[in-house]
Design an enzyme around this catalytic site. Structure first.
Site, mmCIF file in Angstrom:
data_model
loop_
_atom_site.group_PDB
_atom_site.id
_atom_site.type_symbol
_atom_site.label_atom_id
_atom_site.label_comp_id
_atom_site.label_asym_id
_atom_site.label_seq_id
_atom_site.Cartn_x
_atom_site.Cartn_y
_atom_site.Cartn_z
ATOM 1 C CG ASP A 287 -28.866 -18.214 -5.727
ATOM 2 O OD1 ASP A 287 -28.750 -18.063 -6.960
ATOM 3 O OD2 ASP A 287 -27.970 -18.721 -5.018
ATOM 4 N NE ARG B 74 -15.231 -20.582 -6.972
ATOM 5 C CZ ARG B 74 -16.224 -20.614 -7.835
ATOM 6 N NH1 ARG B 74 -17.293 -21.357 -7.580
ATOM 7 N NH2 ARG B 74 -16.165 -19.917 -8.947
#
Length: 280
Positions: A152, A43
């Site tokens: 979020d 990532r």
């Protein structure tokens, strides 16, 4: 070198991995065990390539520089997982429609307000599912003071969720009667939410481990498959904070692999494997 590296990419050293672990913990409360080094490498390396840096160290230096906040957010977004679906864990939505919403509707019709929180909304399937359940059990909810707060840490998925637009194949879990009532075609193979249901969700960026701006209380909170990324101390602190935001008799829904602290510690009583109720 840690993990599986692509050809011609700089080494991902032990120091790099430990540095990313500290950043994730400090910025988002996310805990990466040693076993997740390959995941972290894959990532972070994407951000290293996309920003044009020649080493992980140089990239992390830039992220932690005074002018690196924008890329810090991109890094946290890259490190967070966003796997979700409509009406995931259906028993929660059955309970919501049969128990929570009727009681909330009675209070709202008497002049009160109704609030439900999707505390890790990802790309929006959860809060839109909550909104559909509300409109099913309380058809005139949109004309009252009823809202679904959807938050979020990842600003990119919050922006996507707010559009209410989804490929048709991603909506297969929505019951046909709900889909036909609340969604409309939006191009070839694409659907979007339309009509009064769109007045219910409010989408915001929020770090669960930072300060919360909300002043009011909630009838129900969905916080599912989130704390599995936190260490034990962070988990227990979050459960207590969530309990404090529930109305007396309110409900907390958690993921199937998550467990909340005992009743004496945060005032929540387990009434089903993944459903907790706050003491009156």
């Amino acid at each position: 070198m840690r993990g599986t590296q692509l050809a011609n990419e700089p080494d991902f050293t032990e120091a790099d991995f430990q540095r990313v672990r500290r950043i994730a913990q400090e910025e988002a409360g996310i805990h990466f065990p040693e076993s997740k080094s390959t995941l972290v490498y894959s990532r972070v390396s994407r951000r290293v390539r996309e920003t044009g840096h020649t080493s992980f160290r140089a990239y992390l230096d830039s992220v932690q520089a005074p002018d690196g906040r924008a890329e810090m957010e991109n890094l946290i977004c890259a490190l967070t997982t966003n796997v979700t679906n409509f009406f995931r864990e259906k028993n929660h939505f059955v309970h919501l429609e049969e128990v929570v919403i009727p009681a909330m509707a009675a209070r709202v019709r008497a002049g009160g307000r109704g609030r439900i929180w999707s505390a890790a909304c990802s790309t929006g399937q959860e809060p839109w599912s909550i909104a559909m359940s509300i409109m099913t059990a309380f058809p005139d909810a949109a004309s009252h003071d009823v809202r679904v707060l959807a938050t979020d840490i990842n600003s990119q998925v919050v922006a996507q969720a707010a559009t209410g637009i989804y490929p048709e194949e991603e909506t297969e879990a929505i019951p046909p009667n709900k889909k036909s009532q609340f969604m409309e075609p939006y191009g070839q193979g694409i659907l979007r939410f339309g009509g009064s249901i769109c007045r219910l969700p409010a989408f915001r960026v929020l770090n669960l481990n930072a300060t919360w701006p909300m002043k009011g209380m909630f009838s129900a909170i969905f916080c599912r498959n989130v704390v599995i990324y936190f260490d034990e101390a962070t988990r227990e602190h979050l459960w207590r904070r969530l309990a404090d935001k529930l109305e007396p008799g309110g409900f907390l829904y958690v993921g199937h692999s998550e467990r909340v602290a005992t009743k004496n510690e945060c005032g929540l009583e387990q009434i089903a494997p993944t459903i907790y109720r706050k003491d009156h």
